[in-house]
Scaffold this motif. Structure first.
Motif, PDB file in Angstrom:
ATOM      1  N   LEU A  42      -7.962   4.026  -5.731  1.00 34.40           N
ATOM      2  CA  LEU A  42      -6.897   3.604  -4.817  1.00 34.40           C
ATOM      3  C   LEU A  42      -6.203   2.348  -5.339  1.00 34.40           C
ATOM      4  O   LEU A  42      -6.838   1.316  -5.558  1.00 34.40           O
ATOM      5  CB  LEU A  42      -7.464   3.344  -3.420  1.00 34.40           C
ATOM      6  N   ALA A  43      -4.920   2.456  -5.576  1.00 41.78           N
ATOM      7  CA  ALA A  43      -4.122   1.326  -6.061  1.00 41.78           C
ATOM      8  C   ALA A  43      -3.465   0.642  -4.871  1.00 41.78           C
ATOM      9  O   ALA A  43      -2.430   1.086  -4.391  1.00 41.78           O
ATOM     10  CB  ALA A  43      -3.073   1.814  -7.049  1.00 41.78           C
ATOM     11  N   CYS A  44      -4.088  -0.411  -4.400  1.00 38.36           N
ATOM     12  CA  CYS A  44      -3.553  -1.137  -3.256  1.00 38.36           C
ATOM     13  C   CYS A  44      -4.120  -2.544  -3.271  1.00 38.36           C
ATOM     14  O   CYS A  44      -5.338  -2.726  -3.278  1.00 38.36           O
ATOM     15  CB  CYS A  44      -3.938  -0.439  -1.951  1.00 38.36           C
ATOM     16  N   ASN A  45      -3.234  -3.521  -3.301  1.00 35.43           N
ATOM     17  CA  ASN A  45      -3.682  -4.910  -3.241  1.00 35.43           C
ATOM     18  C   ASN A  45      -4.282  -5.184  -1.874  1.00 35.43           C
ATOM     19  O   ASN A  45      -3.755  -4.742  -0.860  1.00 35.43           O
ATOM     20  CB  ASN A  45      -2.515  -5.873  -3.475  1.00 35.43           C
ATOM     21  N   VAL A  46      -5.381  -5.904  -1.865  1.00 39.75           N
ATOM     22  CA  VAL A  46      -6.005  -6.294  -0.607  1.00 39.75           C
ATOM     23  C   VAL A  46      -5.707  -7.771  -0.403  1.00 39.75           C
ATOM     24  O   VAL A  46      -6.297  -8.630  -1.050  1.00 39.75           O
ATOM     25  CB  VAL A  46      -7.531  -6.035  -0.632  1.00 39.75           C
ATOM     26  N   LYS A  47      -4.733  -8.025   0.461  1.00 39.14           N
ATOM     27  CA  LYS A  47      -4.332  -9.405   0.755  1.00 39.14           C
ATOM     28  C   LYS A  47      -4.026  -9.515   2.241  1.00 39.14           C
ATOM     29  O   LYS A  47      -3.019  -8.987   2.699  1.00 39.14           O
ATOM     30  CB  LYS A  47      -3.108  -9.794  -0.059  1.00 39.14           C
TER      31      LYS A  47
END
Length: 160
Positions: A42-47
């Motif tokens: 999964l390509a998703c920044n966690v911010k």
């Protein structure tokens, strides 16, 4: 109904619908793949609020035993078939009514999903947001087609 009753959808409507359906199919396919591979790629920044994994693995990520991502993939697949058929085969009034109703169903579900992300989860999935905007755009194309269809028909009959 005679062949004259059939009004092929305007080119911009067909093109916009095709582009939006392809985008929806691609993102929904990716999210379905991620669901079944447990978000391994999964390509998703966690911010902060942005956290796709929290959204896609929450208790809300399934509906009637079906992953929401797969439901989206099925909806976009059905949308492709329905739009292609309606754009080529139905009189403008019927075409615009059927497609706008279908897009409205999709938009209602999207509004529920946005509520889920914002209220109970407090997290947003960026990939989901792409699908949400895509579905809203399909609805707006359908609404524009519905509102403008009488003008297209009038301009065609004025030329005879």
């Amino acid at each position: 109904m005679s062949g004259r009753d059939i009004e092929v959808a305007p080119r911009w409507v067909r093109l916009a619908t095709a582009v939006l359906v392809v985008v929806g199919l691609l993102v929904a396919s990716y999210m379905t793949f991620e669901h079944y591979t447990e978000n391994k790629t999964l390509a998703c920044n966690v911010k902060g609020m942005i956290d796709c994994a929290s959204v896609t693995t929450s208790k809300y990520s399934m509906i009637l035993g079906l992953p929401v991502a797969l439901a989206g993939l099925l909806w976009f697949t059905a949308t492709a078939a329905l739009a292609f058929w309606a754009h080529q085969s139905l009189p403008a009034e019927k075409r615009t009514t059927i497609l706008l109703a279908w897009y409205g169903i999709g938009l209602a579900f999207v509004l529920y999903l946005v509520w889920v992300e914002l209220v109970p989860l407090g997290k947003i999935c960026s990939w989901c947001t792409v699908v949400h905007i895509d579905t809203l755009a399909l609805f707006l194309v359908g609404l524009s087609d519905k509102l403008l269809a009488p003008l297209h028909l009038e301009s065609r009959t004025d030329g005879n």
